[in-house]
Design an enzyme around this catalytic site. Structure first.
Site, PDB file in Angstrom:
ATOM      1  N   GLU A 205       0.840  -1.200   0.000  1.00 48.45           N
ATOM      2  CA  GLU A 205       0.000   0.000   0.000  1.00 48.45           C
ATOM      3  C   GLU A 205       0.876   1.252   0.000  1.00 48.45           C
ATOM      4  O   GLU A 205       1.964   1.275   0.582  1.00 48.45           O
ATOM      5  CB  GLU A 205      -0.920   0.015   1.220  1.00 48.45           C
ATOM      6  CG  GLU A 205      -2.038  -1.005   1.145  1.00 48.45           C
ATOM      7  CD  GLU A 205      -3.016  -0.885   2.299  1.00 48.45           C
ATOM      8  OE1 GLU A 205      -4.228  -0.896   2.058  1.00 48.45           O
ATOM      9  OE2 GLU A 205      -2.529  -0.764   3.452  1.00 48.45           O
ATOM     10  N   GLU A 210      -4.397   1.191  -2.489  1.00 49.04           N
ATOM     11  CA  GLU A 210      -5.132   0.788  -1.285  1.00 49.04           C
ATOM     12  C   GLU A 210      -5.626  -0.639  -1.478  1.00 49.04           C
ATOM     13  O   GLU A 210      -6.174  -0.991  -2.533  1.00 49.04           O
ATOM     14  CB  GLU A 210      -6.319   1.722  -1.053  1.00 49.04           C
ATOM     15  CG  GLU A 210      -7.171   1.365   0.149  1.00 49.04           C
ATOM     16  CD  GLU A 210      -6.506   1.684   1.485  1.00 49.04           C
ATOM     17  OE1 GLU A 210      -6.794   0.998   2.477  1.00 49.04           O
ATOM     18  OE2 GLU A 210      -5.688   2.633   1.523  1.00 49.04           O
ATOM     19  N   CYS A 319     -10.818  19.250 -10.333  1.00 48.48           N
ATOM     20  CA  CYS A 319     -11.325  20.158  -9.287  1.00 48.48           C
ATOM     21  C   CYS A 319     -11.598  19.391  -7.993  1.00 48.48           C
ATOM     22  O   CYS A 319     -10.656  19.031  -7.320  1.00 48.48           O
ATOM     23  CB  CYS A 319     -12.554  20.903  -9.809  1.00 48.48           C
ATOM     24  SG  CYS A 319     -12.162  21.924 -11.276  1.00 48.48           S
ATOM     25  N   GLY A 599     -28.888  67.489  -9.348  1.00 48.84           N
ATOM     26  CA  GLY A 599     -27.647  66.828  -8.948  1.00 48.84           C
ATOM     27  C   GLY A 599     -26.530  67.100  -9.926  1.00 48.84           C
ATOM     28  O   GLY A 599     -26.722  67.043 -11.143  1.00 48.84           O
ATOM     29  N   PRO A 601     -22.987  66.326 -11.983  1.00 46.30           N
ATOM     30  CA  PRO A 601     -22.593  65.086 -12.666  1.00 46.30           C
ATOM     31  C   PRO A 601     -21.934  64.096 -11.707  1.00 46.30           C
ATOM     32  O   PRO A 601     -21.082  64.467 -10.905  1.00 46.30           O
ATOM     33  CB  PRO A 601     -21.583  65.570 -13.722  1.00 46.30           C
ATOM     34  CG  PRO A 601     -21.887  67.013 -13.927  1.00 46.30           C
ATOM     35  CD  PRO A 601     -22.381  67.524 -12.607  1.00 46.30           C
ATOM     36  N   GLY A 602     -22.363  62.834 -11.778  1.00 45.47           N
ATOM     37  CA  GLY A 602     -21.743  61.797 -10.952  1.00 45.47           C
ATOM     38  C   GLY A 602     -22.117  61.845  -9.492  1.00 45.47           C
ATOM     39  O   GLY A 602     -21.425  61.261  -8.656  1.00 45.47           O
ATOM     40  N   GLY A 604     -24.974  60.644  -8.225  1.00 41.70           N
ATOM     41  CA  GLY A 604     -25.801  59.498  -7.837  1.00 41.70           C
ATOM     42  C   GLY A 604     -27.289  59.680  -8.028  1.00 41.70           C
ATOM     43  O   GLY A 604     -28.073  59.047  -7.324  1.00 41.70           O
ATOM     44  N   LYS A 605     -27.701  60.490  -8.990  1.00 44.30           N
ATOM     45  CA  LYS A 605     -29.132  60.735  -9.205  1.00 44.30           C
ATOM     46  C   LYS A 605     -29.874  59.459  -9.600  1.00 44.30           C
ATOM     47  O   LYS A 605     -30.953  59.173  -9.079  1.00 44.30           O
ATOM     48  CB  LYS A 605     -29.320  61.809 -10.288  1.00 44.30           C
ATOM     49  CG  LYS A 605     -28.744  63.169  -9.933  1.00 44.30           C
ATOM     50  CD  LYS A 605     -29.001  64.199 -11.012  1.00 44.30           C
ATOM     51  CE  LYS A 605     -28.220  63.925 -12.280  1.00 44.30           C
ATOM     52  NZ  LYS A 605     -26.750  63.963 -12.073  1.00 44.30           N
TER      53      LYS A 605
END
Length: 910
Positions: A205, A210, A319, A599, A601-602, A604-605
């Site tokens: 073994e 095995e 895997c 708001g 620009p940028g 978060g509207k």
């Protein structure tokens, strides 16, 4: 998914409560109990404990089978089974017990890896992983930590494997493993046609060999039992041979022919192996196949057939191969207690966060909540550098002061007290025994937690106080049988989100109490505290530090939203709203049915627009087809429609006489500065729809930014002075520093010399301009011929794609749609030519969705933006067009102007 009917989840509590039935407690009594019944009781307790550890914590309720007035210990076997679940020798780190009359309670804290412990712990609790490996001559079961490292290593290897999508990573090592197995001395025996009884093999073994021997009548059952574990062990190591019919001294004995036949041996082996669960990190087409070969070899004794030797040759697997599904449970009030399947378990086990997926992440973002020390269901939370940290947001929104009990928000408290005469006295009577903490008021904590509002509720108040668990008070005007259900559901959702979204790792429960203004004695109403479970004192918030920790989790619960990083990194990531955004989102919809949100620009509207539509749905109990979102351009419409939170259309569709509006009650308008009146008065039409129901008018919120106006026609917006009420978003959260600096310059140019179509007073918002500094990026302006421009952009895209960016991160924007249609094919042709030259799938790395016009792309964003000759056809809005272009870029902005054929020197702005 397998559910467990013997474990009952109680729904009428603001916590996860699992009733485990009758259990005998006490060491001596349990030792006298029938071993099978004792094992069944232990199994129920173990399953319930594991499920609660993985699901945010809760309580196991046990009906004591043996009556005893004296406090009982559980019993050594039960304590050991609980200790085997957790990564700590200290049982009280996750479990506390309490006996009340004939009930015994086990209080379970959520699973998490301690941040004080440097070692990495598995993300979830498991009783067994069902993963095996070979160690010298033994088959070894991997514990949770071993399995975590094994899976992590496999995932990393697959990620680094130099193969493409058409060939699984297993192909490369498999050839080597085949040669290795064939050079093994066992291979010669494997190829044999017959062997002799008593023959000694010339090998023993080893890691790859095995021996097993049995000669009983239950040979087939024995094989079924041993094959899954040994095949998993060989496949997860380096492959090998399982000999069935050889003793541990390497002597061939075989399986007597009277007990088995050769066909049945093969059938048993094949059936057992075919049922093994596997998990792939790679793109293997053989999704469910373990590569193996079974041989049944005749064994002769003195010239007569004696029996058979069964040999299974197993190749290493790319895997992971399991002997059965991992042994792990979860629980929720709808499904009850249930098992995780193999895929769910692996994905949670190796869910280590997005840090490894992006080198830019730690450079551009601050981690607010990491998976490494969070409960299993948490998602990572990041904020752009320069924005407020959750600690700062907590101090700003929910500040705790020593020896002071504050009401917040104060404006809402004053308003509620003025509207309801008995409210102040009633609330103060309930909280008079508390001297340090916060009473956080809301018109509906249910809506704040994305649940449906109950109209009969005047308000909810969440008490976070020292020496007390959190308490949620629901205040009604009149008695209501459903009031307690509402309060319980809201408190339960809050508790679950504090742990599973906010990442709170302490012991937590949220007590409930329903109060009624019309009742003279609120201690005897249905509003009395419904939980008969007496939680241990460890569930009380002991000091200001513990209160702040809970409130920081609450900040994440209330201010989180799904980040654009999720698609880029391939895993869900949360961002936090700014305090400014949250204050707008917190407005009462019943009091603010019409609102103009200006708001920069940028700022978060569009994020706020999406969040407010979710709030509308819960506040007014309406379906998505009652909420209409209107914008000017199709790409933004398609983006919003994909969220499934509303019906999204363009302004042109909305104004079409064939468009049916009867079902709509609430309207959200985005990018309104670019609307026109060529098809009629859209504002009056929208207002008419939302005011159609006189008793309950709908919501009309309009989001706009005059600086990003891209035309000189009439917009249809009411006069600026009539845009009331209005709110402003002035903090730019999207763009890297260099891009934000350029935006500020262009904003100032527009402010100094605005187009005649823009109201002068609307531009005063620029005085409040600020951006979150600390994010590096690129801003370049270059002059090139068209041919060189094509090569330049193709080169840049090659570099970005090689660094892990995807085509979805890139936008190439032209001044007009006509230019886009005229020149797009030149860029695509060159890109595909490059991809073919490098033997890559061109369809996966370049497509026409990368190309658009600046105007049509309004409201959207990308990490990388190329602007092609951004010259406005109408000179007064030239800076507006540049602003629209630049504000789309989060990280890298390249502006390319056409130069004359004779050439012009490049100009680079850094």
């Amino acid at each position: 998914m397998e559910t467990y009917l013997s474990l009952v989840v109680k729904r009428s509590y603001p916590d996860l409560i699992i009733y485990a039935g009758e259990v005998t407690l006490g060491e001596k009594v349990r030792n006298k109990k029938d071993s099978k019944k004792r094992k069944l009781e232990k199994t129920r307790i173990t399953q319930a404990a594991c499920a609660l550890l993985n699901s945010g914590g809760g309580v196991i309720v046990i009906q004591m089978a043996n009556q005893s007035e004296q406090p009982e210990r559980m019993g050594q076997d039960l304590e050991t089974s609980l200790r085997n679940l957790i990564p700590s020798l200290d049982l009280q780190a996750f479990f506390e017990t309490k006996q009340q009359e004939d009930k015994f309670y086990i209080f379970v804290k959520s699973w998490s890896s301690s941040p004080e412990d440097d070692s990495t712990k598995p993300r979830i609790c498991s009783l067994g992983t069902s993963l095996y490996c070979r160690s010298l001559t033994s088959k070894v079961a991997m514990d949770s930590r071993d399995a975590f490292y094994f899976l992590k290593k496999k995932k990393a290897y697959i990620k680094c494997s130099p193969t493409d999508d058409r060939a699984p990573p297993a192909k490369i090592p498999r050839t080597m493993s085949q040669k290795s197995l064939e050079s093994n001395p066992a291979f010669e025996i494997f190829q044999s046609k017959k062997l002799e009884y008593g023959q000694r093999l010339l090998f023993s073994e080893s890691t790859s060999i095995e021996f097993k021997q049995f000669d009983t009548e239950n040979a087939q059952k024995y094989m079924k039992d041993i094959i899954p574990e040994y095949i998993s062990a060989f496949a997860n190591t380096q492959g090998g041979y399982l000999f069935i019919g050889v003793d541990d001294k390497s002597i061939i004995l075989g399986c007597p022919k009277d007990n088995v036949d050769p066909d049945s041996l093969k059938i048993v082996a094949n059936e057992a192996i075919s049922k093994l669960p596997v998990f792939h990190f790679c793109s293997s087409k053989d999704k469910n196949k373990v590569s193996y070969e079974t041989r049944v070899i005749d064994v002769f004794q003195e010239g007569n057939l004696y029996g058979y030797l069964c040999v299974i040759k197993v190749e290493p697997f790319c895997c992971a191969v399991f002997s059965e599904a991992p042994i792990s449970w979860m629980v929720d009030k709808e499904k009850g207690v249930y098992t995780l399947n193999t895929e769910e378990w692996v994905r949670m086990m190796v869910d280590v966060g997005p840090e490894a997926a992006s080198n830019d992440l730690s450079r551009d973002f601050e981690c607010q909540l990491s998976l490494s020390d969070s409960p299993p269901h948490c998602r990572p939370v990041y904020s752009k550098k320069g924005l407020e940290h959750k600690v700062d947001l907590q101090q700003r929104l929910f500040q705790v002061s020593p020896d002071c009990l504050k009401y917040t928000p104060e404006s809402l408290w004053s308003e509620l007290c003025s509207q309801h005469e008995r409210l102040e006295d009633l609330v103060k009577q309930q909280i008079r025994s508390f001297s340090c903490g916060l009473l956080i008021l809301s018109r509906s904590w249910a809506v704040d937690l994305n649940l449906e509002e109950k109209q009969e509720v005047i308000c909810d108040a969440l008490l976070i106080a020292q020496n007390s668990p959190p308490i949620l008070y629901t205040i009604l005007g009149e008695q209501d049988e459903q009031g307690q259900d509402y309060c319980t559901r809201t408190a339960f959702t809050l508790k679950q989100k504090l742990v599973n979204t906010g990442g709170y790792t302490g012991r937590v429960c949220v007590m409930t109490k329903v109060l009624c203004l019309s009742s003279q004695n609120n201690n005897k109403t249905s509003g009395g505290s419904v939980s008969p479970i007496d939680y241990p004192s460890s569930y009380n918030l002991a000091n200001i530090q513990e209160m702040q920790g809970l409130l920081q989790a609450l900040v994440i619960v209330l201010l989180n939203f799904r980040s654009f990083l999720s698609d880029q990194l391939g895993c869900e990531v949360l961002n936090l709203l700014t305090a400014q955004q949250y204050e707008i989102l917190s407005k009462s919809l019943r009091k603010t049915r019409e609102l103009f949100v200006h708001g920069l620009p940028g700022s978060g509207k569009t994020i706020i627009a999406m969040k407010i539509m979710e709030k509308i749905r819960n506040t007014f109990h309406c379906e998505t087809d009652r909420i209409l979102y209107i914008c000017e351009n199709q790409p933004l419409r398609d983006f919003i429609q994909a969220k499934n939170i509303c019906q999204a259309v363009t302004r042109k569709t909305f104004m079409n006489y064939k468009f049916k509006t009867e079902r709509f009650q609430h309207i959200i308008i985005d990018e309104a500065q670019n609307f026109r009146t060529e098809d009629g008065n859209w504002y009056e039409k929208a207002k008419g729809i939302t005011r159609g129901m006189k008793n309950c008018p709908g919501i009309l919120w309009i989001f706009l930014d005059y600086f990003q106006t891209s035309h000189l026609q009439e917009s249809g917006l009411p006069d600026f002075s009539l845009q009331y009420p209005k709110e402003e978003l002035t903090q730019v959260v999207r763009n890297a520093d260099k891009i934000a600096e350029f935006l500020q310059q262009e904003l100032q140019k527009i402010r100094d010399n605005p187009p005649c179509s823009i109201p002068q007073e609307s531009l005063n918002i620029l005085h409040e301009f600020k951006w979150s500094q600390g994010v590096s990026g690129t801003y370049e302006i270059t002059y090139l011929t068209l041919e060189k421009m094509v090569s330049y952009i193709t080169d840049k895209c090659d570099v970005f794609l090689s660094k892990g960016y995807s085509p979805q991160d890139i936008a190439v924007l032209f001044s007009t749609d006509r230019e886009k249609k005229a020149y797009e094919h030149m860029f695509l042709r060159e890109m595909r030519k490059r991809r073919r030259a490098s033997h890559m799938n061109d369809e996966s790395v370049c497509h026409s969705n990368m190309f658009d016009s600046i105007r049509r792309f309004s409201g959207l964003e990308r990490s990388i933006v190329f602007g092609i000759n951004p010259i406005a056809t109408e000179q007064p809005i030239s800076h507006n067009l540049l602003l629209c272009l630049a504000s789309r870029a989060m990280k890298h902005l390249y502006i390319l102007y056409l130069s004359t054929p004779e050439g012009q020197s490049s100009m680079v702005a850094c």
